[in-house]
Design a protein around this motif. Structure first.
Motif, PDB file in Angstrom:
ATOM      1  N   VAL A 108       1.046  -1.736   0.468  1.00  0.00           N
ATOM      2  CA  VAL A 108       0.173  -0.107   0.094  1.00  0.00           C
ATOM      3  C   VAL A 108       0.933   1.380   0.094  1.00  0.00           C
ATOM      4  O   VAL A 108       1.933   1.466   0.271  1.00  0.00           O
ATOM      5  CB  VAL A 108      -0.828  -0.053   0.932  1.00  0.00           C
ATOM      6  N   LYS A 109       0.359   1.815  -0.343  1.00  0.00           N
ATOM      7  CA  LYS A 109       1.254   3.892  -0.945  1.00  0.00           C
ATOM      8  C   LYS A 109       0.360   4.523  -1.139  1.00  0.00           C
ATOM      9  O   LYS A 109      -0.905   4.369  -1.357  1.00  0.00           O
ATOM     10  CB  LYS A 109       2.158   4.220  -2.021  1.00  0.00           C
ATOM     11  N   ASP A 110       0.543   5.415  -0.666  1.00  0.00           N
ATOM     12  CA  ASP A 110      -0.468   7.052  -0.776  1.00  0.00           C
ATOM     13  C   ASP A 110      -0.862   6.922  -1.960  1.00  0.00           C
ATOM     14  O   ASP A 110      -0.464   7.405  -2.995  1.00  0.00           O
ATOM     15  CB  ASP A 110       0.650   8.261  -0.127  1.00  0.00           C
ATOM     16  N   ASP A 112      -3.898   5.649  -3.026  1.00  0.00           N
ATOM     17  CA  ASP A 112      -4.017   4.063  -3.235  1.00  0.00           C
ATOM     18  C   ASP A 112      -6.002   4.061  -3.047  1.00  0.00           C
ATOM     19  O   ASP A 112      -6.212   4.558  -1.433  1.00  0.00           O
ATOM     20  CB  ASP A 112      -3.788   2.708  -2.799  1.00  0.00           C
ATOM     21  N   THR A 113      -6.394   3.363  -3.865  1.00  0.00           N
ATOM     22  CA  THR A 113      -8.352   3.447  -2.947  1.00  0.00           C
ATOM     23  C   THR A 113      -8.167   2.163  -2.987  1.00  0.00           C
ATOM     24  O   THR A 113      -8.355   1.497  -4.114  1.00  0.00           O
ATOM     25  CB  THR A 113      -8.440   3.723  -4.130  1.00  0.00           C
ATOM     26  N   LEU A 114      -8.878   1.459  -2.490  1.00  0.00           N
ATOM     27  CA  LEU A 114      -8.861   0.136  -1.358  1.00  0.00           C
ATOM     28  C   LEU A 114     -10.213  -0.465  -1.711  1.00  0.00           C
ATOM     29  O   LEU A 114     -11.014   0.509  -1.449  1.00  0.00           O
ATOM     30  CB  LEU A 114      -8.218  -0.390  -0.559  1.00  0.00           C
ATOM     31  N   LEU A 137      -4.762   7.324   1.609  1.00  0.00           N
ATOM     32  CA  LEU A 137      -5.882   5.797   1.360  1.00  0.00           C
ATOM     33  C   LEU A 137      -7.417   6.492   1.072  1.00  0.00           C
ATOM     34  O   LEU A 137      -8.293   7.355   2.203  1.00  0.00           O
ATOM     35  CB  LEU A 137      -5.446   4.959   2.270  1.00  0.00           C
ATOM     36  N   CYS A 204     -10.680   0.882  -8.022  1.00  0.00           N
ATOM     37  CA  CYS A 204      -9.793   0.867  -7.050  1.00  0.00           C
ATOM     38  C   CYS A 204      -8.905   0.714  -7.573  1.00  0.00           C
ATOM     39  O   CYS A 204      -8.737  -0.158  -9.017  1.00  0.00           O
ATOM     40  CB  CYS A 204     -10.313  -0.046  -5.926  1.00  0.00           C
ATOM     41  N   ASN A 205      -7.412   0.124  -6.935  1.00  0.00           N
ATOM     42  CA  ASN A 205      -6.628  -0.098  -7.508  1.00  0.00           C
ATOM     43  C   ASN A 205      -5.692  -1.113  -6.858  1.00  0.00           C
ATOM     44  O   ASN A 205      -4.889  -2.543  -7.610  1.00  0.00           O
ATOM     45  CB  ASN A 205      -5.414   1.119  -8.082  1.00  0.00           C
ATOM     46  N   ILE A 206      -6.873  -0.766  -5.835  1.00  0.00           N
ATOM     47  CA  ILE A 206      -6.345  -3.342  -4.976  1.00  0.00           C
ATOM     48  C   ILE A 206      -7.881  -3.311  -4.487  1.00  0.00           C
ATOM     49  O   ILE A 206      -8.510  -2.846  -3.975  1.00  0.00           O
ATOM     50  CB  ILE A 206      -5.745  -2.043  -3.661  1.00  0.00           C
ATOM     51  N   ASP A 276      -6.064  -3.224 -10.403  1.00  0.00           N
ATOM     52  CA  ASP A 276      -4.891  -3.893 -10.860  1.00  0.00           C
ATOM     53  C   ASP A 276      -4.288  -5.244  -9.685  1.00  0.00           C
ATOM     54  O   ASP A 276      -3.565  -6.167 -10.106  1.00  0.00           O
ATOM     55  CB  ASP A 276      -3.581  -2.471 -10.249  1.00  0.00           C
ATOM     56  N   THR A 277      -4.963  -4.982  -8.405  1.00  0.00           N
ATOM     57  CA  THR A 277      -3.604  -5.819  -7.334  1.00  0.00           C
ATOM     58  C   THR A 277      -5.289  -6.973  -6.981  1.00  0.00           C
ATOM     59  O   THR A 277      -5.780  -5.905  -6.124  1.00  0.00           O
ATOM     60  CB  THR A 277      -3.065  -5.869  -6.529  1.00  0.00           C
TER      61      THR A 277
END
Length: 320
Positions: A108-110, A112-114, A137, A204-206, A276-277
């Motif tokens: 996780v990095k600044d 990110d949308t989970l 986040l 979301c990317n995660i 993405d993930t």
């Protein structure tokens, strides 16, 4: 000198003195009447020839790297994380949640949308997040509220727990997870507040999702109040092996044939696959077929599961 190093009997004697009787190299040098550098070369020759084999045993945990890599290659998945088996189901889920939290802290990095689905294991992940600084986040529920189930598996509640643990922001989806027919769902999606959150879930990317087993009476889906025992039998007859975000799929990962999926309010599996993930989290022998179907669906990019499940997954014979 070369003849001494090539002397097999001398190599064996040198290795026995060093590895079995624990003499120092200087002591062996005096015993055998050769120089200290020659003793070092004899010991190296012993290892190179296979006379001496050194095995390092990690006393703290089993090394699952080989099994993880085998699973990754077989199912063409980005990463597999395997944890130890636990005799107690509660402890097993706790260890699974701990592993998922560790993985999230790694990636996780600044900014990110989970997206989060539901379930007791996902709920426990936030308990293992120790974050001392506020992160930029955003957390979004991937599906609506779950029937008459307990609050601890409600996606909104889980999302708030993640936001509190990481120090991020969150959005809430104020809608049921399942409606009685597709027309009602279409009307619900006209509501701006609901549409906005579902649209945001596609950004979301995660994604973090539980992998459910709808044919198990003790599953999250069954405790939601939407289904009964007769429904589980029907699911089995239809070939349902698992669900992600309350949407069914078969052992080959196919989901299009299940009309029920059209009644679920939340992100659909096609859009979920575009994230993405996507991290799939599941443990316990009742989840084996559900995990296999999820892997075959190509929805999840990362799998976190327990050792026995990983072994069973790799023993699965694909008759397709």
């Amino acid at each position: 000198m070369q003849k001494i190093v090539d002397d097999s009997r001398l190599i064996v004697k040198c290795c026995k003195l060093y590895y079995e009787e624990y003499y120092t190299q200087n002591e062996i040098s005096n015993i055998l009447g050769v120089s200290r550098p020659t003793i070092s070369r004899l010991l190296k020759e012993g290892r190179d020839l296979g006379i001496v084999k050194i095995e390092i045993i990690n006393p703290f945990e089993r090394d699952f790297e080989e099994l993880e890599r085998r699973t990754e290659k077989r199912f063409q998945i980005r990463e597999v994380l395997i944890i130890e088996d636990e005799a107690d189901e509660v402890m097993q889920k706790r260890q699974l949640a701990k592993a998922a939290a560790k993985y999230l802290r790694r990636i996780v990095k600044d900014g990110d949308t989970l997206g989060i689905s539901m379930g007791t294991t996902l709920k426990a992940i936030a308990e293992h997040i120790n974050n001392n600084e506020k992160r930029r986040l955003t957390f979004v529920p991937l599906i609506g509220g779950v029937g008459q189930s307990e609050i601890d598996i409600h996606p909104n509640d889980i999302v708030m727990g993640f936001a509190q643990a990481f120090g991020g922001n969150f959005k809430l989806l104020h809608a049921p997870a399942v409606v009685s027919n597709e027309n009602i769902k279409k009307e619900l999606l006209k509501e701006q507040s609901i549409k906005e959150v579902i649209d945001h879930s596609k950004l979301c990317n995660i994604g973090i999702v539980g992998i459910g087993s709808p044919t198990d009476m003790g599953s999250t889906m069954m405790t939601s109040g939407y289904f009964n025992e007769d429904d589980t039998k029907e699911f089995a007859q239809l070939g349902v092996v698992g669900d992600i975000c309350l949407q069914f799929y078969d052992i080959n990962g196919n989901a299009d044939q299940f009309d029920f999926n059209k009644r679920v309010v939340g992100i659909n599996l096609t859009d979920l696959k575009e994230i993405d993930t996507v991290i799939g989290v599941a443990c316990g022998e009742k989840k084996v077929n559900a995990i296999i179907g999820a892997l075959n669906s190509k929805i999840i990019d990362v799998l976190i599961t327990n050792y026995s499940n990983a072994v069973a997954i790799n023993n699965y014979k694909n008759d397709k």
